[in-house]
Design a protein around this motif. Structure first.
Motif, mmCIF file in Angstrom:
data_model
loop_
_atom_site.group_PDB
_atom_site.id
_atom_site.type_symbol
_atom_site.label_atom_id
_atom_site.label_comp_id
_atom_site.label_asym_id
_atom_site.label_seq_id
_atom_site.Cartn_x
_atom_site.Cartn_y
_atom_site.Cartn_z
ATOM 1 N N ILE A 307 0.785 -1.165 0.132
ATOM 2 C CA ILE A 307 0.151 0.283 -0.013
ATOM 3 C C ILE A 307 1.008 1.172 0.099
ATOM 4 C CG2 ILE A 307 -1.793 1.448 1.322
ATOM 5 C CD1 ILE A 307 -2.647 -1.346 2.527
ATOM 6 N N GLU A 308 1.954 1.122 1.051
ATOM 7 C CA GLU A 308 2.640 2.358 1.016
ATOM 8 C C GLU A 308 3.448 2.670 -0.194
ATOM 9 O OE1 GLU A 308 6.696 3.892 3.509
ATOM 10 O OE2 GLU A 308 5.799 2.165 4.064
ATOM 11 N N GLN A 309 3.935 1.544 -1.024
ATOM 12 C CA GLN A 309 4.668 1.855 -2.198
ATOM 13 C C GLN A 309 3.777 2.386 -3.233
ATOM 14 O OE1 GLN A 309 4.991 -1.522 -4.491
ATOM 15 N NE2 GLN A 309 7.281 -1.043 -5.374
ATOM 16 N N ILE A 310 2.676 1.799 -3.217
ATOM 17 C CA ILE A 310 1.349 2.286 -4.188
ATOM 18 C C ILE A 310 1.082 3.735 -4.388
ATOM 19 C CG2 ILE A 310 -0.789 2.192 -5.412
ATOM 20 C CD1 ILE A 310 -0.423 -0.839 -4.884
ATOM 21 N N VAL A 311 0.958 4.200 -2.849
ATOM 22 C CA VAL A 311 0.507 5.633 -2.776
ATOM 23 C C VAL A 311 1.832 6.489 -2.920
ATOM 24 C CG1 VAL A 311 -0.325 6.955 -0.881
ATOM 25 C CG2 VAL A 311 -1.281 4.808 -0.927
#
Length: 511
Positions: A307-311
């Protein structure tokens, strides 16, 4: 009076971007709506993501709606999760009433009804065009979350996906997944993956298969398959307006893990497939992630990392993500720190947990010359919010309590007749309504197994033919007949020779 002038000056300086913007409302000072203190959100900063939070009933959904409407007007497509099915009213102009007219007067902007182009989707296919995804696009980490697998089991899924990719075995639906998993636990499959991928224990395989079957029994299987959603369909525009795509989950609300993870898979596909575009004057797409707390509850570390990478990186693809939840504390700090635009509706402090959430939320806002943040957060009315966004230079703006502008479309669902007509007549529904059964891992492995069985039978036959000394009934009969004919032939020739000799002797005597 001096304080009011100072308020107007500071808010105007913070919230007046040079380019296109979204009008959110007007600032509130000492309970008074100051129409001159306009609060705007720069379009070019909307790919820096945002948070819309607040207690139930404080107006979060309508804030989503008013932002989506203005994005559509600006020719920016929008994707939204429609949790209760009541955002379909975006298609029809709103109906004026005393409350809307009063709010318009307070803001100095008369209420003007308007409708917007929408596309209706559904995971089940019952409330809109079926929104499908291929299992291979879902990936092992997200699928492991839906199946509630532990780290070891999710690791096995990763091995399975890697093997399928290396062997050109398309995993499109759950039947493909089950077939590949079953094959890799057979003697032949285990030999094939032993050296390159490692062995898969029968216990782990059985657990995963059992959970896949349980998922199918919940009626979820059809979301995995083809035709899968073409990402280009999310970027539609009609008559100069961005299309608002609504995923109606009213019929699968009891599957929060599924729909929240499905949304993340959609974001993941956008991230993996869209080209880098850098900073644009306005975003290519805004993605509203409602009920965001469901995404983070009980999430594993690999899942949170994804999630962190995508955001963090998807903004360079021209996509902005807005999370919508009850409190800022529902979002992990690593993700919250990347949400530059904040719209916080009222918070309630009825329980010790509420008080703690309020304290933590207030600390995330900078100091204000005009508000005591924690007090302001609990005194906001419906349709009001504390706002801070990024200005067109990327600098956080002055915190301001805002009287939000009302949505111009219908605030509620379309009637069922209109809704169904809209679904049935849409090109999107016609495109996706019928599933396609493509050649995939299931068929490929069936053929491979059949070929292996044929080869094994042939090899077994040849081996038996070379090593067996036991006569078949036909061989025994042929050999017996040959021996019999041989014996009888010898006897016949002996008798014939004797007869010829006797005849010659008799003829000699007569002469």
């Amino acid at each position: 009076m001096a304080e009011k002038d100072q308020f107007i000056a500071q808010i105007s300086a913070s919230y007046k971007p040079k380019g296109e913007s979204i009008y959110l409302g007007a600032g509130i000072l000492d309970g008074e709506v100051i129409a001159q203190a306009e609060v705007n959100l720069a379009l070019k900063m909307m790919n820096r993501h945002g948070l819309i939070a607040g207690a139930t009933g404080t107006g979060k959904t309508r804030t989503l709606q008013l932002i989506a409407e203005q994005l559509s007007d600006a020719n920016v497509p929008v994707f939204m999760l429609d949790v209760k099915g009541d955002l379909s009213g975006l298609h029809e102009p709103g109906k004026p009433n005393a409350a809307l007219e009063e709010r318009g007067q307070a803001l100095g902007r008369p209420f003007t009804p308007a409708g917007f182009p929408i596309a209706l989707y559904s995971l089940s296919g019952q409330l809109g065009a079926p929104m499908r995804v291929k299992v291979s696009d879902f990936g092992p980490i997200l699928l492991g979350r839906v199946l509630d697998l532990n780290e070891t089991q999710t690791g096995v899924l990763s091995v399975l996906f890697k093997y399928a990719a290396d062997q050109d075995l398309p995993i499109i639906n759950l039947d493909d997944l089950k077939k590949v998993l079953s094959y890799l636990t057979t003697e032949e499959g285990a030999k094939e993956i032993k050296d390159s991928y490692g062995k898969i224990s029968t216990a782990t395989s059985t657990t995963i298969l059992r959970k896949v079957v349980a998922l199918e029994q919940q009626g979820i299987g059809p979301i995995f398959g083809e035709p899968a959603l073409a990402l280009d369909d999310l970027f539609e525009r009609i008559d100069g307006k961005g299309v608002i795509s609504l995923l109606n989950i009213a019929d699968v609300q009891d599957q929060p893990m599924l729909f929240s993870t499905f949304l993340l898979s959609l974001l993941s596909q956008l991230f993996n497939n869209l080209p880098e575009v850098g900073d644009l004057d306005k975003p290519k797409l805004i993605f509203f992630f409602d009920e965001a707390h469901l995404l983070f509850n009980g999430a594993s570390k690999p899942f949170l990392n994804k999630i962190e990478q995508i955001v963090r990186l998807i903004r360079s693809k021209g996509v902005g993500v807005f999370f919508c939840t009850q409190a800022a504390t529902d979002v992990p700090d690593t993700v919250l720190g990347q949400l530059g635009n904040r719209i916080q509706h009222a918070l309630r402090a009825f329980t010790p947990n509420d008080v703690e959430a309020l304290r933590k939320t207030a600390k995330t806002y900078p100091h204000s010359d005009f508000y005591t943040i924690d007090q302001a957060l609990t005194s906001l009315g419906t349709g009001q919010a504390m706002i801070t966004v990024l200005n067109d230079k990327g600098i956080p703006t002055e915190v301001v309590a805002t009287h939000l502008t009302p949505p111009r479309a219908l605030m509620g669902p379309l009637d069922q007749t209109t809704y169904q007509t809209l679904v049935q007549q849409s090109e999107i529904y016609a495109k996706y309504k019928n599933p396609i059964d493509s050649r995939s891992a299931n068929e490929v492995l069936e053929e491979r197994i059949a070929q292996q069985q044929t080869i094994q039978q042939d090899q077994s036959f040849r081996k038996n033919a070379r090593t067996s000394t036991r006569e078949t009934p036909m061989e025994a009969m042929t050999k017996s007949a040959t021996r019999t004919l041989g014996r009888e032939g010898v006897k016949f020739l002996a008798k014939l020779g004797t007869a010829i000799i006797a005849a010659l002797v008799s003829k000699k005597r007569k002469n």
